[in-house]
Every structure is written in C-alpha cells, then in structure tokens.
Write a protein that holds these residues in place. Structure first.
Motif, PDB file in Angstrom:
ATOM      1  N   ILE A 146       0.898  -1.224   0.082  1.00 10.21           N
ATOM      2  CA  ILE A 146       0.023  -0.074   0.090  1.00 10.21           C
ATOM      3  C   ILE A 146       0.855   1.135  -0.076  1.00 10.21           C
ATOM      4  CG2 ILE A 146      -1.587   1.483   1.411  1.00 10.21           C
ATOM      5  CD1 ILE A 146      -2.928  -1.261   2.260  1.00 10.21           C
ATOM      6  N   ALA A 147       1.946   1.222   0.860  1.00  8.88           N
ATOM      7  CA  ALA A 147       2.888   2.367   0.745  1.00  8.88           C
ATOM      8  C   ALA A 147       3.662   2.398  -0.489  1.00  8.88           C
ATOM      9  CB  ALA A 147       3.843   2.177   1.967  1.00  8.88           C
ATOM     10  N   ALA A 148       4.176   1.516  -1.209  1.00  6.12           N
ATOM     11  CA  ALA A 148       4.653   1.628  -2.455  1.00  6.12           C
ATOM     12  C   ALA A 148       3.565   2.410  -3.395  1.00  6.12           C
ATOM     13  CB  ALA A 148       4.948   0.101  -2.802  1.00  6.12           C
ATOM     14  N   VAL A 149       2.601   1.783  -3.512  1.00  5.79           N
ATOM     15  CA  VAL A 149       1.634   2.329  -4.201  1.00  5.79           C
ATOM     16  C   VAL A 149       1.407   3.953  -4.115  1.00  5.79           C
ATOM     17  CG1 VAL A 149      -1.006   2.537  -4.933  1.00  5.79           C
ATOM     18  CG2 VAL A 149       0.404   0.387  -4.692  1.00  5.79           C
ATOM     19  N   ALA A 150       1.264   4.310  -2.803  1.00  9.79           N
ATOM     20  CA  ALA A 150       1.260   5.805  -2.541  1.00  9.79           C
ATOM     21  C   ALA A 150       2.227   6.641  -2.958  1.00  9.79           C
ATOM     22  CB  ALA A 150       0.917   5.988  -1.095  1.00  9.79           C
ATOM     23  N   LYS A 151       3.554   5.910  -2.606  1.00 11.58           N
ATOM     24  CA  LYS A 151       4.928   6.715  -3.171  1.00 11.58           C
ATOM     25  C   LYS A 151       4.949   6.710  -4.701  1.00 11.58           C
ATOM     26  CE  LYS A 151       9.934   6.124  -3.053  1.00 11.58           C
ATOM     27  NZ  LYS A 151      10.997   5.186  -2.763  1.00 11.58           N
ATOM     28  N   SER A 180       6.632   7.058 -14.464  1.00  7.38           N
ATOM     29  CA  SER A 180       6.107   7.065 -13.300  1.00  7.38           C
ATOM     30  C   SER A 180       4.686   6.332 -13.269  1.00  7.38           C
ATOM     31  CB  SER A 180       5.770   8.423 -12.649  1.00  7.38           C
ATOM     32  OG  SER A 180       4.977   9.254 -13.804  1.00  7.38           O
ATOM     33  N   ALA A 181       3.962   6.403 -14.464  1.00  4.39           N
ATOM     34  CA  ALA A 181       2.775   5.696 -14.567  1.00  4.39           C
ATOM     35  C   ALA A 181       2.801   4.344 -14.550  1.00  4.39           C
ATOM     36  CB  ALA A 181       1.860   6.184 -15.799  1.00  4.39           C
ATOM     37  N   SER A 182       3.927   3.774 -15.077  1.00  4.47           N
ATOM     38  CA  SER A 182       4.421   2.352 -15.164  1.00  4.47           C
ATOM     39  C   SER A 182       4.502   1.975 -13.558  1.00  4.47           C
ATOM     40  CB  SER A 182       5.201   1.989 -16.169  1.00  4.47           C
ATOM     41  OG  SER A 182       4.939   2.219 -17.370  1.00  4.47           O
ATOM     42  N   ASP A 183       5.199   2.813 -12.937  1.00  5.09           N
ATOM     43  CA  ASP A 183       5.538   2.483 -11.358  1.00  5.09           C
ATOM     44  C   ASP A 183       4.367   2.383 -10.615  1.00  5.09           C
ATOM     45  OD1 ASP A 183       8.223   2.434 -12.213  1.00  5.09           O
ATOM     46  OD2 ASP A 183       8.695   4.478 -11.493  1.00  5.09           O
ATOM     47  N   VAL A 184       3.265   3.194 -10.951  1.00  2.00           N
ATOM     48  CA  VAL A 184       2.143   3.028 -10.060  1.00  2.00           C
ATOM     49  C   VAL A 184       1.502   1.742 -10.620  1.00  2.00           C
ATOM     50  CG1 VAL A 184      -0.085   4.088  -9.726  1.00  2.00           C
ATOM     51  CG2 VAL A 184       1.954   5.583 -10.076  1.00  2.00           C
ATOM     52  N   ALA A 185       1.649   1.357 -11.862  1.00  2.00           N
ATOM     53  CA  ALA A 185       0.676   0.160 -12.049  1.00  2.00           C
ATOM     54  C   ALA A 185       1.593  -0.949 -11.364  1.00  2.00           C
ATOM     55  CB  ALA A 185       0.746  -0.181 -13.594  1.00  2.00           C
ATOM     56  N   VAL A 186       2.783  -1.259 -11.503  1.00  2.00           N
ATOM     57  CA  VAL A 186       3.375  -2.071 -10.876  1.00  2.00           C
ATOM     58  C   VAL A 186       3.250  -2.147  -9.245  1.00  2.00           C
ATOM     59  CG1 VAL A 186       5.916  -3.008 -10.015  1.00  2.00           C
ATOM     60  CG2 VAL A 186       5.314  -2.226 -12.499  1.00  2.00           C
ATOM     61  N   ALA A 187       3.012  -1.007  -8.604  1.00  2.00           N
ATOM     62  CA  ALA A 187       2.785  -0.871  -7.258  1.00  2.00           C
ATOM     63  C   ALA A 187       1.493  -1.597  -6.904  1.00  2.00           C
ATOM     64  CB  ALA A 187       2.878   0.381  -6.579  1.00  2.00           C
ATOM     65  N   LYS A 188       0.560  -1.149  -7.683  1.00  2.00           N
ATOM     66  CA  LYS A 188      -0.598  -1.704  -7.538  1.00  2.00           C
ATOM     67  C   LYS A 188      -1.038  -3.249  -7.697  1.00  2.00           C
ATOM     68  CE  LYS A 188      -3.335   2.650  -8.767  1.00  2.00           C
ATOM     69  NZ  LYS A 188      -4.449   3.110  -9.627  1.00  2.00           N
ATOM     70  N   ALA A 189       0.108  -3.652  -8.717  1.00  2.00           N
ATOM     71  CA  ALA A 189      -0.003  -5.132  -8.898  1.00  2.00           C
ATOM     72  C   ALA A 189       0.584  -5.976  -7.765  1.00  2.00           C
ATOM     73  CB  ALA A 189       0.715  -5.492  -9.985  1.00  2.00           C
ATOM     74  N   ASN A 190       1.487  -5.061  -7.221  1.00  2.00           N
ATOM     75  CA  ASN A 190       2.084  -5.837  -6.128  1.00  2.00           C
ATOM     76  C   ASN A 190       1.342  -5.937  -4.746  1.00  2.00           C
ATOM     77  OD1 ASN A 190       4.557  -6.469  -7.209  1.00  2.00           O
ATOM     78  ND2 ASN A 190       5.220  -4.343  -6.617  1.00  2.00           N
ATOM     79  N   LEU A 191       0.572  -4.728  -4.843  1.00  2.00           N
ATOM     80  CA  LEU A 191      -0.714  -4.680  -3.702  1.00  2.00           C
ATOM     81  C   LEU A 191      -1.560  -5.878  -3.873  1.00  2.00           C
ATOM     82  CD1 LEU A 191      -1.847  -3.360  -1.133  1.00  2.00           C
ATOM     83  CD2 LEU A 191      -3.130  -1.526  -2.766  1.00  2.00           C
ATOM     84  N   ASP A 192      -2.196  -5.885  -5.058  1.00  2.00           N
ATOM     85  CA  ASP A 192      -3.144  -6.909  -5.555  1.00  2.00           C
ATOM     86  C   ASP A 192      -2.438  -8.444  -4.907  1.00  2.00           C
ATOM     87  OD1 ASP A 192      -4.848  -5.242  -6.326  1.00  2.00           O
ATOM     88  OD2 ASP A 192      -4.508  -5.453  -8.487  1.00  2.00           O
ATOM     89  N   THR A 193      -1.246  -8.729  -5.361  1.00  2.00           N
ATOM     90  CA  THR A 193      -0.590 -10.008  -4.852  1.00  2.00           C
ATOM     91  C   THR A 193      -0.781 -10.053  -3.422  1.00  2.00           C
ATOM     92  OG1 THR A 193       0.742  -9.790  -6.965  1.00  2.00           O
ATOM     93  CG2 THR A 193       1.516 -11.544  -5.195  1.00  2.00           C
ATOM     94  N   ALA A 194      -0.254  -8.873  -2.959  1.00  2.00           N
ATOM     95  CA  ALA A 194      -0.115  -9.085  -1.232  1.00  2.00           C
ATOM     96  C   ALA A 194      -1.773  -9.368  -0.559  1.00  2.00           C
ATOM     97  CB  ALA A 194       0.169  -7.758  -0.746  1.00  2.00           C
ATOM     98  N   ARG A 195      -2.761  -8.817  -1.355  1.00  2.00           N
ATOM     99  CA  ARG A 195      -3.827  -9.105  -0.833  1.00  2.00           C
ATOM    100  C   ARG A 195      -4.351 -10.322  -1.161  1.00  2.00           C
ATOM    101  NH1 ARG A 195      -6.619  -3.005  -2.443  1.00  2.00           N
ATOM    102  NH2 ARG A 195      -5.819  -1.929  -0.564  1.00  2.00           N
ATOM    103  N   ILE A 196      -4.001 -10.975  -2.176  1.00  2.00           N
ATOM    104  CA  ILE A 196      -4.334 -12.446  -2.536  1.00  2.00           C
ATOM    105  C   ILE A 196      -3.822 -13.271  -1.754  1.00  2.00           C
ATOM    106  CG2 ILE A 196      -4.323 -14.138  -4.468  1.00  2.00           C
ATOM    107  CD1 ILE A 196      -4.585 -11.872  -6.275  1.00  2.00           C
ATOM    108  N   ASN A 197      -2.484 -13.201  -1.315  1.00  2.00           N
ATOM    109  CA  ASN A 197      -1.901 -13.955  -0.519  1.00  2.00           C
ATOM    110  C   ASN A 197      -2.388 -13.696   1.047  1.00  2.00           C
ATOM    111  OD1 ASN A 197      -0.041 -14.911  -2.343  1.00  2.00           O
ATOM    112  ND2 ASN A 197       1.342 -13.149  -2.087  1.00  2.00           N
TER     113      ASN A 197
END
Length: 436
Positions: A135-140, A179-196
C-alpha cells in the motif's frame, strides 16, 4: 394176517378185525394229514388256473404325472451384467497456496462442507505486513507520478516558446510515462499481497464430504506442497466405471446386424446397480460414456454411468455390478432353468413331450441366463412342451400324463415363503460363466 387165517376165525373175531385199517404200503408209510394237505394244494392250483388272465397280471399300470410348460415367444430385454467400481463425481485435494503456520482447523473431519467454507487459518501476520508495504509503495508511486506529470505539462508549454530544449522536454515526458508504469507495478504488488493474505484462510474449492486432516494447528506448511492437507469428494451424483469384453460387444453387433435382436436407444440407456451381496441399489442411473479404445492387456472397453446418490449410500472404491440393457429380443423363448440337465460332456438337454405325450430327450443350445430362465438359442420352437417336474418317475420313451405348471405363480409363492428360486444344480458352472 393172511386171507386163510382170517377165514378160519370165528365170526366174532372177524368183526373185531374188520375195524382195523387195511395194511396197504401207502397207508403204512404216509399219515392222513399229508394226504389232506396235498388235496388242498391241488384244489388251489386248479382254482388259480380257472381265474381270468387279467386277474393274474394284477392292476393295470398308470401313466406317471409330470409338470410341463409350453414355450411361448415373448419380447425380452437383454441385460448385460458388468463388474465395476464406484468413483467420486469430483475430488479435490486441498493444499496451501502460501507458506505459514497453521493457527486453526475450522472443519469437522468426515463432515459435509460447502464450497467456499473456511477449512484452515494460516498465521496472517507476515502477509498483513506485506500488504501494508504494498500500500505504501502504491502511494509513493502515485505521488511521484503526480510530480513528474506536472513537470511534463509545464515543459510542454515551455518548449513551444523555446524556453527549454527539445531534449529536456523529451526527458520530462519519458519520466512521466515511467512514473505511470511504476504506479501500475505497485498496484499489482498490492493485489498480490491481498491475494496472499486471502489465501491465509484456506477455503473448500468444492462442496462434498471432507476426509481426515493431515496437519494439526502449529504445523508449518509451504505453498504448493506435495502433501495435501485434506481431500474433499463430491458423492452426489456418483460415477460407476465398468468394463465390457470386446468379444461380447462384437457378438452383440453381429446379432443386431443379422436382425436377431433389436437395438436399444443409445441416448437413453438406463443403468441399474447391484451391490456385491446381490442386493439392488434403489436409484437408477444412466450411461454417460462408452469407451472407444480397447485395453490391449485385458481386451475390454471402459464404460461410465452416472448414478444419483442423495443418501450417500455409495462410496468411492466400492465393487458393484452394472446392469444395462444391450438389446431387445422380440421373439425370445425362455426356458426354466430347472428343466435343463447336462450330460457328461456338459451339453444341455431337456425332456420334451412329443406326439402322444411320449417323453423325448433333446439337446438344446442356450444363449444366456435371464433371471431364473435360460434364453434358448436353438433346439426348441414355440408351442413345444418341456418337462419341469417328474424327472424321477420317467425316462425317454415313456408315455406320461402332462399337467401345465404356472412358473410365475410358483415363483410368487416361494417368494412369499422366503424360499430362493429353483435353479438346476447342473447349471451352476454355466451360470457363473454367464456372470463373468
């Protein structure tokens, strides 16, 4: 005493000697009772000779009574009895998708579970921390994106008046896109964390009956491990996989092509199930699949039936028999099994009443067993009378007195008395061969 001596006697002495029996050789050596017995025997012999000839032969011989059935053609459905085993309709092995320590077991072993029901709870502490970091990575990433996007917009205006170089403009546009791509990557990581984190609660993938648990609370599990935590089987409906000999299938096809049998509708073939003890299963299934490849080891084809199992009486791995109709014999002759005997060579024979009610022994060919009857292949024809009772009193060539026997009524009476159906003891090997 001589005659001369008798003549010299006085009249008184003569009278005394006149009462004495004559001294003949017969009377001196044989008593009177022997003579009387001989007279009686002679009289009896003369009386016997005077009787009619019918009385000397005794009462006339009566014809023995025998039970017979008259063969009549009838339409008979032919069933195949095939061995098989039950198989679960669906089976799911439950494995963890994330690593961690089992905190709780949330089900009762052996119970029925529903799809989506929680089964295990893995310690979620580390997974929650991963989610917070994501979540923090997405905000950054989103903050950086906003800054770079604003810079790119300003540079787009400045380049129009040549306030900045073309290179500075291009670099600002690229930074904004990155920076837009970094946001997408961060959101994907957040989705993975929530799935796990969601996978820390292991849920039932299907509904059914659950087996024993392979782990207890406190055990360490790893993602996608080889050992299943437990297994869920769906038992309603159930599959029954059974096999049929390719030779029997080819013979059936030849009989259908020759017109001896009629084909059964293949889309609506019902299947009846029998347990190993011979009892019938109440629910009727249907044929779901017929194999097209012959097993090169056993020479059999695999078929599958789908059977309702609302009460859970069927369990995976049970040995059962599948009874399914294969053809229809429109003019079948059914012969009671008790009427068939076999000679020393094992050939079946029956006693047929020929013209004049004379017993005739005849060899027949049998196709298969149909309940307590044999399906006649050849040797008999409709309207002929076949003996089913009285074999001990007759032999081939005797004239008998036939009495028609109602086999169905006899079977019903025996069923009411709890007696098993009568089957010829000599036919037991053949019945076993037909069952195989």
């Amino acid at each position: 005493m001589t005659i001369d001596q008798h003549a010299s006697l006085s009249p008184r002495r003569k009278a005394h000697f006149s009462y004495l029996p004559s001294a003949s050789p017969l009377s001196s050596h044989r008593p009177r009772w022997a003579l009387a017995l001989g007279a009686v025997l002679i009289a009896g012999a003369l009386a016997a000779c005077s009787k009619p000839a019918d009385e000397q032969r005794g009462p006339p011989k009566t014809e023995p009574k025998v039970g017979v059935v008259t063969l009549q053609p009838q339409s008979q459905q032919l069933d195949a009895s095939l061995p098989g085993r039950t198989k679960a309709f669906m089976t799911a092995e439950v494995r963890p998708q994330v690593s961690g320590i089992i905190q709780k077991r949330l089900f009762t072993e052996g119970a029925v579970v529903k799809q989506g029901q929680p089964l295990y709870q893995i310690d979620p502490a580390s997974l929650k921390a991963t989610e917070a970091s994501a979540i923090a990575a997405v905000a950054k990433a989103e903050a950086s994106q906003r800054t770079l996007a604003a810079t790119a917009r300003r540079n787009a205006e400045l380049v129009k008046i040549d306030a900045i170089s073309k290179q500075a403009f291009d670099e600002s546009q690229a930074a904004a896109a990155q920076s837009a791509s970094d946001v997408a990557v961060a959101k994907a990581n957040l989705d993975t964390a929530r799935i796990n984190l969601k996978y820390s609660r292991i849920e039932a993938p299907i509904g059914g009956r659950i087996t024993l648990s392979a782990v207890t609370p406190g055990a360490l599990v790893t993602a996608n491990q080889a050992t299943a935590l437990t297994t869920i089987v769906q038992l309603d409906p159930m599959y029954v996989d059974f096999t049929q000999s390719s030779n029997d299938l080819m013979q059936l096809k030849r009989d259908l092509e020759s017109g001896r049998y009629q084909k059964v509708d293949g889309d609506k073939i019902p299947v009846r199930i029998q347990f190993d003890d011979g009892s019938d299963y109440a629910q009727q299934g249907k044929l779901a699949f017929a194999g097209v490849i012959v097993n090169d080891t056993t020479g059999t084809l695999t078929l599958r039936a789908e059977v309702p199992n609302p009460d859970g009486l069927l369990m995976p791995g049970m040995y059962v028999k599948a009874l399914l109709p294969t053809a229809l014999a429109p003019d079948a002759l059914l012969l009671p099994q008790q009427s068939v005997t076999r000679d020393l060579a094992g050939k079946p024979n029956v006693m047929v009443l020929a013209e004049g009610d004379v017993v005739e022994k005849r060899e027949v060919q049998l196709d298969r067993a149909v309940g307590a009857y044999w399906l006649v292949k050849s040797g008999l024809k409709a309207g002929e009378r076949v003996m089913v009772d009285g074999f001990q009193r007759t032999k081939a060539g005797d004239k008998v007195k036939p009495e028609e026997v109602d086999m169905k009524a006899n079977a019903e009476r025996k069923s009411l008395r709890g007696e098993p159906p009568v089957q010829g003891a000599a036919d037991a090997p053949a019945a076993k061969a037909q069952a195989k």
